[in-house]
Enzyme design. Structure first.
Site, mmCIF file in Angstrom:
data_model
loop_
_atom_site.group_PDB
_atom_site.id
_atom_site.type_symbol
_atom_site.label_atom_id
_atom_site.label_comp_id
_atom_site.label_asym_id
_atom_site.label_seq_id
_atom_site.Cartn_x
_atom_site.Cartn_y
_atom_site.Cartn_z
ATOM 1 N N SER A 113 38.212 133.763 22.161
ATOM 2 C CA SER A 113 37.912 133.591 23.580
ATOM 3 C C SER A 113 38.979 132.819 24.345
ATOM 4 C CB SER A 113 36.549 132.920 23.700
ATOM 5 O OG SER A 113 36.150 132.908 25.046
ATOM 6 N N HIS A 114 38.590 131.692 24.909
ATOM 7 C CA HIS A 114 39.483 130.902 25.769
ATOM 8 C C HIS A 114 40.360 129.961 24.949
ATOM 9 C CE1 HIS A 114 35.799 128.940 24.774
ATOM 10 N NE2 HIS A 114 36.383 127.774 24.970
ATOM 11 N N ASP A 277 39.472 135.108 30.973
ATOM 12 C CA ASP A 277 39.908 134.343 29.803
ATOM 13 C C ASP A 277 40.518 135.247 28.740
ATOM 14 O OD1 ASP A 277 37.565 135.599 29.057
ATOM 15 O OD2 ASP A 277 37.003 134.007 27.669
ATOM 16 N N ASP A 279 39.457 136.876 26.123
ATOM 17 C CA ASP A 279 38.832 138.143 25.752
ATOM 18 C C ASP A 279 38.122 138.825 26.919
ATOM 19 O OD1 ASP A 279 36.947 136.072 25.747
ATOM 20 O OD2 ASP A 279 35.632 137.118 24.370
ATOM 21 N N ASP A 281 35.682 137.887 29.054
ATOM 22 C CA ASP A 281 34.265 137.781 29.417
ATOM 23 C C ASP A 281 33.981 136.658 30.409
ATOM 24 O OD1 ASP A 281 34.635 135.772 27.589
ATOM 25 O OD2 ASP A 281 33.077 136.426 26.188
ATOM 26 N N ARG A 282 34.926 135.748 30.582
ATOM 27 C CA ARG A 282 34.688 134.665 31.543
ATOM 28 C C ARG A 282 35.340 134.982 32.884
ATOM 29 N NH1 ARG A 282 34.956 128.826 28.676
ATOM 30 N NH2 ARG A 282 33.741 129.352 26.835
ATOM 31 N N LYS A 376 28.866 138.713 28.617
ATOM 32 C CA LYS A 376 29.282 138.338 29.957
ATOM 33 C C LYS A 376 30.557 139.102 30.290
ATOM 34 C CE LYS A 376 31.273 133.932 28.342
ATOM 35 N NZ LYS A 376 30.855 133.873 26.925
HETATM 36 C C1 G16 Z 1 30.895 131.121 24.348
HETATM 37 C C2 G16 Z 1 29.502 131.619 24.513
HETATM 38 C C3 G16 Z 1 28.909 131.096 25.789
HETATM 39 C C4 G16 Z 1 29.002 129.593 25.825
HETATM 40 C C5 G16 Z 1 30.442 129.160 25.637
HETATM 41 C C6 G16 Z 1 30.590 127.670 25.508
HETATM 42 O O1 G16 Z 1 31.697 131.672 25.345
HETATM 43 O O2 G16 Z 1 29.457 133.025 24.544
HETATM 44 O O3 G16 Z 1 27.600 131.537 25.866
HETATM 45 O O4 G16 Z 1 28.503 129.113 27.032
HETATM 46 O O5 G16 Z 1 30.935 129.724 24.458
HETATM 47 O O6 G16 Z 1 29.888 127.256 24.391
HETATM 48 P P1 G16 Z 1 30.027 125.786 23.836
HETATM 49 O O7 G16 Z 1 29.585 124.905 24.971
HETATM 50 O O8 G16 Z 1 29.131 125.744 22.655
HETATM 51 O O9 G16 Z 1 31.471 125.549 23.517
HETATM 52 P P2 G16 Z 1 33.111 132.263 24.967
HETATM 53 O O10 G16 Z 1 33.679 132.692 26.284
HETATM 54 O O11 G16 Z 1 33.847 131.132 24.312
HETATM 55 O O12 G16 Z 1 32.830 133.394 24.039
#
Ligand code: G16
Length: 543
Positions: A113-114, A277, A279, A281-282, A376
């Protein structure tokens, strides 16, 4: 096809977090590490013989190598077909759509992800089920249990497949279909939004910038925003996916998307700025001189979704994660639709979407989406915003002001304390939990505490219960401070402190967020002794 059965030993650190298994690349490069996890996923599933698997990722370092491993293991384990994004590329929402559209059994999404990418940075593998969404906890628990006992994995001896040319190849009996990662997804977006209206707005002089952060959305944004919507070349910044994201964190927040932020705050700023981000989704939304918090963005999108063709019928319900502000709750109330409060993690929205109980979901962590996929979706959020702007013909700032004047304003910020030693973070949370019962009725800088608890969620569709999802300190005036540890980091622990204060219509709706939240920020320190436990006087990131 020659299949090898390789003896292996378990790794004890393969418990999927908030969103799959995320680790340093070096961890994934240990012998059999990725193979163990992939085999554990397959061993936890039933009935996939001859079925389809989707695989793709955000193009980060190791993406291509792990795709070849997945192809060989899928063939050896009996899948009938694997669909791969060309070049190994699939944004997370596009992977979700492809799983649904192809009737696949499931998919493996390769991303952290990010989190940053590169040989010394992060990689990740997440399993998505047939509805296109992240595997629910009962599946990830089964995968984790299997990783602890695994003693062999199956892999084909075949040579690597060319994943750079669209077409179909064979690996033993299994078909490998390499597909254009963008077209199907772009068509889906075109079916949901009024592209003609957005195109006309852009042709009429509306200016925008989209920062792909050298990550996966580059090809998607160029196709949709520049080619299909007619924005000038160069509207998409950093549009080529790079294995190390150009040494940046592909995290669309005010720290890592500073270049975009500065552009939107300049005198000659465009009307609209957005970023996504690693991937895809954000999303980050910034109007000209006007930053929109993710929580407010969710509320505005929900309140105005009916202006887009895909949502004219209205919403069935709205879902948000618990730490996300209550701004969307007021919209749900006005619309007369239910509001669901879930734990952090997109996987908790899947059942609500499948059951037709919610249409739009969102999280404070820059994630918004709808029932069009089961992830997302960053570009979806940007396009819904553009559709709303094209219909309302107002600036982002004007839309925000109007929203607050209608619903009141939820001042909101998240403070992240990163790279804390895990034992210190655990001690802080344990100390907080141990005093929950004694807090109600006490007063601190934030006011009088009405209630304090550790959030638990009962899924209304299947009755499953998820506990310990974050400590909530609720004040008598409706303000709150929430504490939880991130489930997505790969180094040490990250403490997230979510701070929210609601000011109703008629109150001061034009304060600086920092000023509005100052008493609650002080209260967070008092109640949790963050500085004492972590040695950190200030958060690493404020979003
Ligand atoms: C993931 C999850 C999200 C979550 C985020 C942050 O996003 O899919 O639902 O809100 O992580 O999670 P945490 O607060 O546990 O770090 P992504 O974009 O990283 O896949």
């Amino acid at each position: 096809m020659p299949v090898q059965t390789i003896a292996t030993t378990p790794y004890d650190d393969q418990k999927p977090g908030t969103s799959g298994l995320r680790k340093k690349v070096r961890v994934f490069q240990q012998p059999g590490y990725a193979e163990n996890f992939v085999q554990s996923v397959f061993d936890s599933l039933e009935g996939f013989a001859g079925q389809t698997l989707v695989v793709g990722g955000d193009g980060r370092y190791l993406n291509r190598d792990v795709i070849q491993i997945v192809l060989k293991m899928a063939a050896a384990n009996g899948f009938g077909r694997v669909i791969v994004g060309q070049g190994g590329i699939l944004s997370t929402p596009a992977a979700s759509h492809l799983i649904r559209a192809s009737g696949a059994f499931g998919g493996l999404v390769l991303s952290a992800s990010h989190n940053p990418g590169g040989p010394d940075e992060d990689f990740g593998i997440k399993y998505n089920v047939g509805n296109g969404g992240p595997a629910p906890e009962k599946v990830t628990d089964a995968i984790h249990a299997r990783t602890l006992t695994i003693d062999q994995y199956r892999i084909s001896d075949d040579s690597d497949v060319d994943i750079d040319s669209v077409g179909t190849a064979k690996m033993g009996d299994m078909a490998v279909e390499v597909v254009d990662p963008v077209a199907l997804y772009a068509d889906l977006m075109e079916s949901l939004f009024d592209f003609a209206a957005i195109r006309a707005m852009i042709a009429g002089g509306f200016t925008l910038a989209f920062d792909s952060m050298s990550a996966v959305t580059g090809p998607y944004a160029i196709e949709i925003i520049e080619r299909r919507l007619g924005a000038p070349a160069g509207t998409v910044m950093n549009g080529t996916p790079l294995p190390d994201f150009g040494h940046h964190h592909p995290d669309p927040n005010l720290v890592h998307a500073k270049e975009l932020y500065n552009r939107l705050m300049a005198d000659d700023a465009p009307d609209f700025g957005a970023a996504s981000d690693g991937d895809g989704d954000r999303n980050l939304i910034i109007g000209r001189h006007s930053y929109v918090t993710p929580s407010d963005s969710l509320a505005v999108l929900a309140a105005n979704a009916h202006l887009a063709p895909g949502y004219v019928a209205g919403l069935k319900g709205i879902a948000r994660s618990m730490p996300t502000s209550g701004a969307a709750d007021r919209v749900a109330q006005k619309l007369g639709v239910p509001l669901y409060e879930t734990p952090t993690g997109w996987k908790f929205f899947g059942n609500l979407l499948d059951a037709g109980m919610a249409t739009i979901c969102g999280e404070e962590s820059a994630g918004t989406g709808s029932d069009h996929v089961r992830e997302k979706d960053g570009i979806w959020a940007v396009l819904l915003w553009l559709n709303i702007l094209a219909v309302r013909k107002q600036s982002v700032a004007a839309i925000m002001a109007d929203h607050w004047a209608t619903y009141g304003r939820n001042y909101y910020a998240r403070h992240d304390y990163e790279s804390i030693a895990k034992d210190k973070a655990d001690a802080l949370m344990a100390a907080l939990r141990s005093k929950l019962d004694s807090l109600p009725g006490t007063t601190n800088s934030g006011g009088t505490i009405a209630a304090a608890d550790d959030f638990a969620y009962t899924d209304p569709t299947d009755g499953s219960v998820s506990r310990n999802q974050g400590v909530r300190i609720l004040f008598t005036d409706g303000s709150r401070v929430v504490f939880r540890l991130s489930g997505t980091g790969t180094e040490g622990a990250t403490l997230r402190v979510y701070i929210e204060r609601y000011v109703p219509v008629g109150g001061d709706l034009g304060m600086e967020t920092g000023d509005a939240l100052a008493p609650l920020i002080a209260a967070a320190q008092e109640v949790a002794d963050i500085a004492g436990f972590t040695g950190m006087e200030a958060p690493s990131v404020i979003t």
